[in-house]
Design an enzyme around this catalytic site. Sequence first.
Site, PDB file in Angstrom:
ATOM      1  N   ASP A  65     -64.244  51.350  -6.583  1.00  0.00           N
ATOM      2  CA  ASP A  65     -64.887  51.119  -7.879  1.00  0.00           C
ATOM      3  C   ASP A  65     -64.934  52.424  -8.663  1.00  0.00           C
ATOM      4  O   ASP A  65     -64.130  53.318  -8.437  1.00  0.00           O
ATOM      5  CB  ASP A  65     -66.293  50.537  -7.658  1.00  0.00           C
ATOM      6  CG  ASP A  65     -66.696  49.554  -8.732  1.00  0.00           C
ATOM      7  OD1 ASP A  65     -66.943  49.997  -9.871  1.00  0.00           O
ATOM      8  OD2 ASP A  65     -66.765  48.344  -8.453  1.00  0.00           O
ATOM      9  N   HIS A 283     -71.371  50.897 -12.593  1.00  0.00           N
ATOM     10  CA  HIS A 283     -70.729  49.677 -12.108  1.00  0.00           C
ATOM     11  C   HIS A 283     -70.669  49.648 -10.580  1.00  0.00           C
ATOM     12  O   HIS A 283     -71.066  48.673  -9.936  1.00  0.00           O
ATOM     13  CB  HIS A 283     -69.333  49.580 -12.715  1.00  0.00           C
ATOM     14  CG  HIS A 283     -68.641  48.273 -12.520  1.00  0.00           C
ATOM     15  ND1 HIS A 283     -67.893  47.997 -11.398  1.00  0.00           N
ATOM     16  CD2 HIS A 283     -68.563  47.173 -13.302  1.00  0.00           C
ATOM     17  CE1 HIS A 283     -67.382  46.778 -11.498  1.00  0.00           C
ATOM     18  NE2 HIS A 283     -67.774  46.257 -12.655  1.00  0.00           N
ATOM     19  N   SER A 452     -67.165  40.813 -11.416  1.00  0.00           N
ATOM     20  CA  SER A 452     -67.433  42.036 -10.660  1.00  0.00           C
ATOM     21  C   SER A 452     -68.670  41.894  -9.791  1.00  0.00           C
ATOM     22  O   SER A 452     -68.834  42.619  -8.814  1.00  0.00           O
ATOM     23  CB  SER A 452     -67.646  43.214 -11.619  1.00  0.00           C
ATOM     24  OG  SER A 452     -66.432  43.684 -12.117  1.00  0.00           O
TER      25      SER A 452
END
Length: 528
Positions: A65, A283, A452
């Site tokens: 990521d 994220h 995600s």
Amino acid sequence: MKKILFAVFLFPFFLQTNAQDLKTKPNWQNLDFEKDGIRGMSVERAYQELLKGRTSKPVVVAVIDGGTDTNHEDLKDKIWVNAKEIAGNGKDDDKNGFIDDINGWDFLGGKDGQDVNHEQVEITRMLKQLKDKFGDKPSKKLIRKNQAEYELYGKLQKEYEEKRSESEQYAPFYAQLYKNYLESEAVLKNYLKVETLTKENITGIDENNADRTVRAAKRTLEKFIELGASGNDIKEAVEHYEGQLKYNYNLDYNPRTVVGDKPDKLQYGEYGNNEVLGPDGMHGTHVAGIIGANRNNNIGIMGVCDNVQLMVVRTVPDGDERDKDVANAIRYAADNGAQIINMSFGKPYSPEKKWVDDAVKYAQSKGVLLVAAAGNDNLDIDVDVHYPTANYENGQKAENWITVGALSWKSEPNSVAEFSNYGKKNVDVFAPGVDIYSTVPGSKYEEKSGTSMAAPATTGVAALLKSYFPELTAAQIKKIILDSSVKLPELRVNKPGSKEIVKFEDLSLTGGMVNAYNAVKMALEMSK
């Protein structure tokens, strides 16, 4: 590209909120439909009814990521530590090709400690190469000799201009919106004599006793409240579109000099650094929390798997990830003991797909399961390919791969996330991915939405199975997750991106929703 859906990019669908204003039940992704009235994955029920008293083994899960906050209060005890490496001595103690890789590796870092934050998208990179090759007035001979590439050049040019034009339109729109928000906020703070505004004190203002400026400011902020949009949401939208113009769709931008590698070569073990948070670990930290946030510390949230070690492999910038970095990240994870890999990113082009295919095959040879997000463009990816994909260039398909679409907590016909990609062949299953409350840097928590979030929810279930049933292979875990998914043949939903009513079962290969309780039950039966 890692996409956090602050607005599904346009007004009125803001999908983030402040921690104190959750849109649904906390931990909803782990709840049970029969017990809690919400279509989560029945994780809590699995722990309470099937796994109580059973022992588990730690499972290493690689999070490929944009970086993860390894010091987060809810993650720090769940971060993978390379026991064969001595921290800070500047040596490759375990001889794996990576110096001081204590918690993972950063394939976007330079040897001097700098990190790439922003990147071009793949369309821009490919267009730049073709533009350099053909120029503004290519000869007929050059075109004839490279017909396929020239046609791609035209296609990319059109897509690039459309995307850049969109950013040029929305950047000033959101900038003005943010200016209006800040001005209205300042007016009401001054009027109320407070440092922080709440929904209650905004709506509680008596307009009969307020002047025109205060009334206008109140109505402006009430509109934002109605849309579920905070000032931070709007600020992120401004940064998103301005960033697209400055970096993503800028033909002259080249951040790769920070890394100092050769982009056209794989160079495994020859570039990067060990700084795994990066400039923006939002994220990746959120994804990591969904998989394995500490379930036993009585703070924050509860991840799906209670015995996990999270390996951080920073690969995804603000822009499109490079195929070489994805390939090397998969190989790194497989080489260093990861049993499951989560991949919450994607893009529409993959010029060096062979590198990624080879890495996936290598991971499969090591018994590693890969879980990938389906993408957030409400597209049928049986038609419009979303990379990375389980489909190899030679027509075969990876056996160690699960592609996941996103579910909402809402009832039918809104049970499927409006942004989620889908596909009867290329999306395997759906899992919770809307308004998921999880960890973000600085020991904080936020709701975020996207496939995600659905991928790590599924990764968490896979890790749970591997933890309590370590004898299961990657192929068996995949089969259990798919076969045990909840099938709802009568469920009718909005086709993502439209109001067309379709059968839920037609949106994926299984037509099912990931369910940990069913999966554990099946694993128990298999283990007998």
